[in-house]
Design an enzyme around this catalytic site. Structure first.
Site, PDB file in Angstrom:
ATOM      1  N   THR A  13      -3.001  -1.903 -15.527  1.00  0.00           N
ATOM      2  CA  THR A  13      -3.756  -0.658 -15.693  1.00  0.00           C
ATOM      3  C   THR A  13      -2.832   0.562 -15.718  1.00  0.00           C
ATOM      4  OG1 THR A  13      -5.396  -1.750 -14.322  1.00  0.00           O
ATOM      5  CG2 THR A  13      -5.739   0.574 -14.707  1.00  0.00           C
ATOM      6  N   VAL A  14      -1.926   0.647 -14.738  1.00  0.00           N
ATOM      7  CA  VAL A  14      -1.082   1.844 -14.656  1.00  0.00           C
ATOM      8  C   VAL A  14      -0.032   1.841 -15.779  1.00  0.00           C
ATOM      9  CG1 VAL A  14       0.473   3.182 -13.196  1.00  0.00           C
ATOM     10  CG2 VAL A  14      -1.467   2.002 -12.172  1.00  0.00           C
ATOM     11  N   LYS A  97       3.603   1.574  -3.349  1.00  0.00           N
ATOM     12  CA  LYS A  97       3.502   2.057  -1.956  1.00  0.00           C
ATOM     13  C   LYS A  97       3.937   1.006  -0.947  1.00  0.00           C
ATOM     14  CE  LYS A  97      -0.204   1.066  -3.823  1.00  0.00           C
ATOM     15  NZ  LYS A  97      -1.142   1.540  -4.790  1.00  0.00           N
ATOM     16  N   GLU A 121       5.547   9.900  -6.934  1.00  0.00           N
ATOM     17  CA  GLU A 121       4.305  10.668  -6.815  1.00  0.00           C
ATOM     18  C   GLU A 121       3.067   9.778  -6.906  1.00  0.00           C
ATOM     19  OE1 GLU A 121       4.064  14.334  -6.319  1.00  0.00           O
ATOM     20  OE2 GLU A 121       2.324  13.252  -5.601  1.00  0.00           O
ATOM     21  N   ILE A 128      -3.323  12.577  -7.569  1.00  0.00           N
ATOM     22  CA  ILE A 128      -3.254  13.801  -6.748  1.00  0.00           C
ATOM     23  C   ILE A 128      -1.789  14.157  -6.485  1.00  0.00           C
ATOM     24  CG2 ILE A 128      -3.881  14.894  -4.556  1.00  0.00           C
ATOM     25  CD1 ILE A 128      -6.165  12.894  -4.281  1.00  0.00           C
ATOM     26  N   GLY A 179     -15.308  -3.247 -10.845  1.00  0.00           N
ATOM     27  CA  GLY A 179     -13.854  -3.230 -11.014  1.00  0.00           C
ATOM     28  C   GLY A 179     -13.131  -2.333 -10.011  1.00  0.00           C
ATOM     29  N   ASP A 193      -3.675  -1.019   2.190  1.00  0.00           N
ATOM     30  CA  ASP A 193      -3.308  -0.060   1.137  1.00  0.00           C
ATOM     31  C   ASP A 193      -3.188   1.358   1.720  1.00  0.00           C
ATOM     32  OD1 ASP A 193      -3.283   0.650  -1.909  1.00  0.00           O
ATOM     33  OD2 ASP A 193      -4.873   1.909  -1.082  1.00  0.00           O
ATOM     34  N   LYS A 197       0.229   3.870   2.195  1.00  0.00           N
ATOM     35  CA  LYS A 197       0.253   5.253   1.687  1.00  0.00           C
ATOM     36  C   LYS A 197       0.506   6.237   2.833  1.00  0.00           C
ATOM     37  CE  LYS A 197      -2.897   4.159  -2.132  1.00  0.00           C
ATOM     38  NZ  LYS A 197      -4.311   4.016  -2.502  1.00  0.00           N
TER      39      LYS A 197
END
Ligand code: HSE
Length: 423
Positions: A13-14, A97, A121, A128, A179, A193, A197
């Site tokens: 996806t990224v 992360k 980032e 964000i 999803g 997760d 972060k």
């Protein structure tokens, strides 16, 4: 204009989002993309399949690549791949992360020795901007507190549980169908997760290394529809909160757990998969950063932003951006959850006898806990009663002792939940 030659590791996806956004920036040239399966059909118009390789070392050992973009995730083999890239003098842009939280210290040391930089980032809250602001324009500040919603999946689940009165299981299933949640949702719902972060964010905010193993972590799997309902009746909503604060003695309190958040609080208004970070520092005061914490395009915004910062800097000088180097050598003094002070929500199932509320009050009193609200919600068919207690600020170890004392009594059938409260 000089071009920046990049290799991308990971094309999910990224990675796909980054590829698409980069089409508008001819000064950044994609040389290679490392994928798991080179035969997989990619849903991208006019895609040049010759860019693909299934060997990421072809990227990190390629002398014609200046920057490695790592958007594959995980620590193994990402750590080895990225240290190889760094030793080959390549700058790194990563969204990973977990790798930064677990191995950041070694990676940044390696980067320092090789005079390259690591930008990340996209690792903390997708689209964000939070890392670059902290490292650049906020550098005049002493940041003393972060309270954040850093995981979209859990925020989506908790929002649906509250709005549609769904059970955790039903809300999770819907999140999976849409999803948001993965087939194995553990990383999100158990708070891993958000913990990764928070570790990254706390390190740069407080200027000290954070040991991920010392971050207290609790996920959302124990939140019941009843807790959401009681919270609502008391003027709260439940959120998975990542909290980091510097105490007066300099110790650092870093943890991830669900909290009852007062409805008037800004974080209570953050719904669905949105992320939000509240940061308090001197001299700036309180700041709030809100937006998409995941997703192809928002995350690509951060990855490509990092790349363009790098591109602009490298055009002027071949030296890395000084502010982007991680220089924290010392570990933070992290406190244990037992030593933290919080207000608490305690959900209790008790026998329906005279004096039970008095008993709860006495045990709380014996353990230095001041009750601010106590609510009994009728009587169940089996002659038990659900009782909810909200406490004033108390020490976690005292609360844990009180719960043990309560369970010694025949009248207290179960402690259904213990949650912390944020007003
Ligand atoms: N799985 C994360 C979330 C996004 O639900 O917010 C990537 O870290």
């Amino acid at each position: 204009m000089k071009t920046l030659k990049v290799g991308i590791i990971g094309f999910g996806t990224v990675g796909t989002g980054v590829y698409k956004v980069l089409q508008s920036f001819p000064e950044i040239k994609i040389q290679k993309i490392a994928v798991k399966n080179i035969n997989k059909k990619r849903n991208i118009e006019n895609f040049n399949y010759e860019l693909l390789t299934d060997n990421p070392y072809e990227i990190v050992n390629n002398p014609d690549i200046d920057v490695v973009i790592e958007v594959a995730g995980g620590t193994d083999p990402a750590f080895d791949i990225l240290t190889t890239a760094i030793k080959n003098k390549k700058h790194i842009v990563t969204a990973n992360k977990e790798l930064l939280a677990k191995k950041g210290s070694e990676l940044f040391q390696c980067a320092k020795e090789n005079n390259v930089i690591i930008l990340y980032e996209a690792a903390v809250a997708g689209g964000i901007p939070i890392i670059m602001p902290i490292k650049t324009i906020l550098c005049a500040n002493k940041i003393h507190k972060i309270a954040a919603i850093l995981n979209g999946t859990t925020n989506y689940i908790l929002t649906k549980m509250a709005e549609k009165e769904l059970s955790y299981e039903t809300a999770l299933k819907q999140a999976q169908e849409l999803g948001y949640a993965e087939t194995d949702p553990t990383g999100d719902v158990e708070g891993f997760d958000a913990t990764y972060k928070l570790a990254v964010l706390s390190t740069i905010s407080f200027g000290k290394k954070i040991d991920i193993n010392k971050i207290y972590r609790e996920g959302i799997t124990k939140i019941k529809a009843n807790d959401i309902k009681s919270a609502k009746e008391l003027g709260y909503t439940i959120k998975l909160i990542a909290l980091g604060q510097v105490l007066e003695n300099g110790e650092i309190d870093v943890r991830v757990h669900p909290m009852l958040v007062a409805k008037k609080h800004l974080l209570a208004k953050v719904k669905n998969a949105t992320n939000s970070i509240m940061l308090s520092g001197y001299p700036v005061g309180d700041l709030v950063f809100t937006g998409a914490g995941a997703g192809s395009e928002p995350t690509a915004s951060s990855v490509v932003g990092d790349l363009l910062v790098l591109a602009s800097d490298l055009e002027v000088t071949n030296n890395p951006i000084p502010l982007a180097i991680c220089r924290h050598d010392e570990y933070a003094e992290q406190i244990n959850i037992g030593d933290t002070y919080n207000e608490y929500y305690i959900a209790i199932t008790a026998g329906n006898h005279p004096g039970v509320i008095g008993l709860i009050g006495t045990i709380c009193g014996q353990n230095n806990i001041n009750i601010s609200t106590i609510m009994q919600k009728g009587i169940n068919e089996d002659n038990t009663a659900e009782i909810v207690v909200i406490t004033e600020k108390s020490k976690e170890s005292d609360v844990q002792n009180a719960l043990k004392d309560m369970l010694k009594s025949e009248s207290i059938k179960n402690i259904d939940n213990l949650l912390r409260v944020m007003n």
